[in-house]
Design a protein around this motif. Structure first.
Motif: not given
Length: 183
Positions: A27-44
């Motif tokens: 869970t931490e790993h997948m939340l971190q991947a999403a966190y980094f995606a958000q930090a780069e303003a990736a599309p939803a």
């Protein structure tokens, strides 16, 4: 059960387990991947692809100790098939391609291999090693290969013990907004 409820159930049942040879849970790993995606303003859709890129590990059982792995689990295919029934290709295809993206980056980025965690080096061998020139060309012909490379880089970054991220609950509305009628 709605797709978001199914996802939350999978995380509840299996997400707390150690992430194969890493210092974080799945869970931490997948939340971190999403966190980094958000930090780069990736599309939803790409944020959710990053969040769910390893969902196949929550669906199928493999040995807990990466040293016991003798074949590739093909978790990207398992997860992508499951996601394709519930989301558009903009979510499921980067998931399907995130393992080939590791092989691709090993073949095309001279500095990439040195950045892999020890566990990723082990799985790279099981996944076929760096791509050949022909495999690289085929990968680049995939519609979502660029998105998969982005997910792969967030995947590689998402192994930081103790990193504070939004919780899974913070993604509920976004997941819901991207689901499609069950196929």
């Amino acid at each position: 059960m709605s797709p978001v409820d199914e996802i939350f159930m999978l995380f509840k049942l299996r997400g707390a387990g150690a992430y194969y040879g890493e210092s974080v849970s799945m869970t931490e790993h997948m939340l971190q991947a999403a966190y980094f995606a958000q930090a780069e303003a990736a599309p939803a859709a790409l944020i959710i692809a990053a969040l769910l890129h390893d969902l196949g590990h929550l669906i199928e059982t493999v040995p807990d100790d990466i040293a016991d792995w003798t074949t590739d689990a093909h978790h990207e295919e398992v997860g992508s098939r499951w996601l394709a029934q519930r989301f558009s290709a903009s979510v499921s295809e980067p998931v399907r391609l995130h393992v080939p993206a590791k092989r691709y980056l090993c073949a095309t980025d001279g500095a990439y291999f040195a950045k892999l965690s020890p566990a990723s080096v082990v799985t790279l061998k099981l996944q076929g090693g760096p791509m050949t020139r022909e495999e690289t060309a085929r990968f680049e012909s995939e519609a979502f290969y660029r998105e998969a490379v982005r997910v792969r880089r967030w995947d590689d970054a998402g192994k930081v013990a103790g990193l504070a991220t939004p919780t899974l609950e913070n993604y509920r509305a976004l997941i819901n907004s991207l689901t499609v009628p069950l196929r």
